[in-house]
Design an enzyme around this catalytic site. Structure first.
Site, PDB file in Angstrom:
ATOM      1  CB  SER A 173       9.946  -7.893  -3.598  1.00 52.68           C
ATOM      2  OG  SER A 173      10.556  -7.131  -2.600  1.00 52.68           O
ATOM      3  CE  LYS A 190       6.355  -7.282   0.035  1.00 50.84           C
ATOM      4  NZ  LYS A 190       5.739  -8.537  -0.389  1.00 50.84           N
TER       5      LYS A 190
END
Ligand code: COA
Length: 282
Positions: A150, A168
């Site tokens: 992420s 994300k």
């Protein structure tokens, strides 16, 4: 580095399936895992580049471990499923999955087309979903583990990153749900959130010349790809066996530094661009 930290052979007999393994952080995770004993399948759109990377990974691992290139666009569930089938044909199982495929470019919301937004959501978030869906049943067999790559961008409002921030945040949420739903079946799911990491496609796209990491990162430097792949090794290893639904931030403390709490696209943008943005001219 990992050779000094982790014992050789801890992943002997294990199989890694990694999207975005052709370059950057994904490549380094594959290399690190292979050096510690895993066989790997790397997934990406560029078939030719992927084949070269697979050969390089076998050479760099230098221990006879295999790496297979499975060309697939993570946005297409059928292509991801085909890559999983190829993996199962070659190795018979999957133990570890890394979702590292990502797309990025700097753009303010005002300049971002619907297709531009969708493109990054599709690569990052839908791609992660497609990868989870295609690998979940094989992972139940091995009681395996996921890592999703992420970012820290979405912890604050990062300018020029509307698409990636949204994607994300979605990935982090997906990982948590996966950890809760699949925990009882022995599957773990965690997120690694890299800060600014040198020599990556991300920093090439987001960074600019002349920024001084010492002024914005408590540890005074950008991270190395190996520092992300070592975090992945830790989470996949027995040392991480009781860790799930977690986000491991690997950023040199950057996100905590309040006087420069600007996430990296902004902290590395040329000052003139930042000024223009606040004047509404970008
Ligand atoms: N600014 C604004 N919009 C942009 C853009 C930019 N710099 N780059 C692409 N877009 C838009 C395009 O204009 C297009 O939208 P439109 O049809 O409305 O014009 C849309 O995004 C799709 O672009 P396209 O080039 O067709 O997508 P692609 O699938 O070929 O490429 C990207 C995907 C754009 C994410 C490309 O950068 C990529 O492949 N990146 C992969 C590697 C990467 O980014 N790694 C870094 C990870 S941190």
């Amino acid at each position: 580095m990992s050779k000094n930290t982790f014992r050789d052979g801890i992943f002997d007999g294990k199989v890694l399936f990694i999207t975005g393994g052709r370059t950057g952080i994904g490549y380094d995770i594959a290399k690190n895992m292979m050096q510690l004993g895993a066989n790997a399948v790397i997934v990406g759109r560029d078939a030719e580049g992927l084949a070269k990377s697979a050969a390089n990974l076998e050479r760099e691992a230098g221990n006879g471990k295999k790496c297979i290139a499975a060309a697939a666009d993570v946005r297409d569930k059928n292509q991801v499923r085909a890559a999983v089938s190829k993996t199962l044909e070659a190795f018979g199982k999957i133990d570890f999955v890394v979702c590292a495929a990502a797309g990025n470019f700097l753009v303010p919301i005002d300049g971002l087309s619907e297709n531009g937004f969708k493109t990054v959501i599709d690569i990052d978030l839908l791609g992660t979903y497609n990868t989870i869906k295609a690998t979940l049943h094989p992972l139940r067999e091995t009681q395996g583990a996921y890592i999703h790559i992420s970012a820290t961008l979405h912890y604050r409002g990062t300018p020029y990153q509307p698409h990636v921030s949204a994607a994300k945040a979605g990935i982090d949420a997906l990982s948590n749900v996966l950890a809760v739903e699949e925990g009882p079946r022995g599957i773990r799911s965690n997120v690694i959130a890299p800060g600014p990491i040198g020599e990556t496609e991300g920093m090439k796209r987001l960074g600019t010349k002349g920024y001084d990491p010492r002024s914005v990162i408590p540890l005074g430097r950008q991270g190395y790809k190996q520092e992300i792949s070592d975090a992945a090794v830790f989470l996949f290893s027995d040392a991480g066996k009781y860790i799930t639904g977690q986000t491991l931030v690997v950023d040199g403390g950057h996100r905590h530094l309040t006087h420069a709490s600007l996430p990296y696209p902004m902290m590395v943008l040329e000052p003139e661009k930042v000024k223009a943005m606040f004047q509404g001219k970008l």
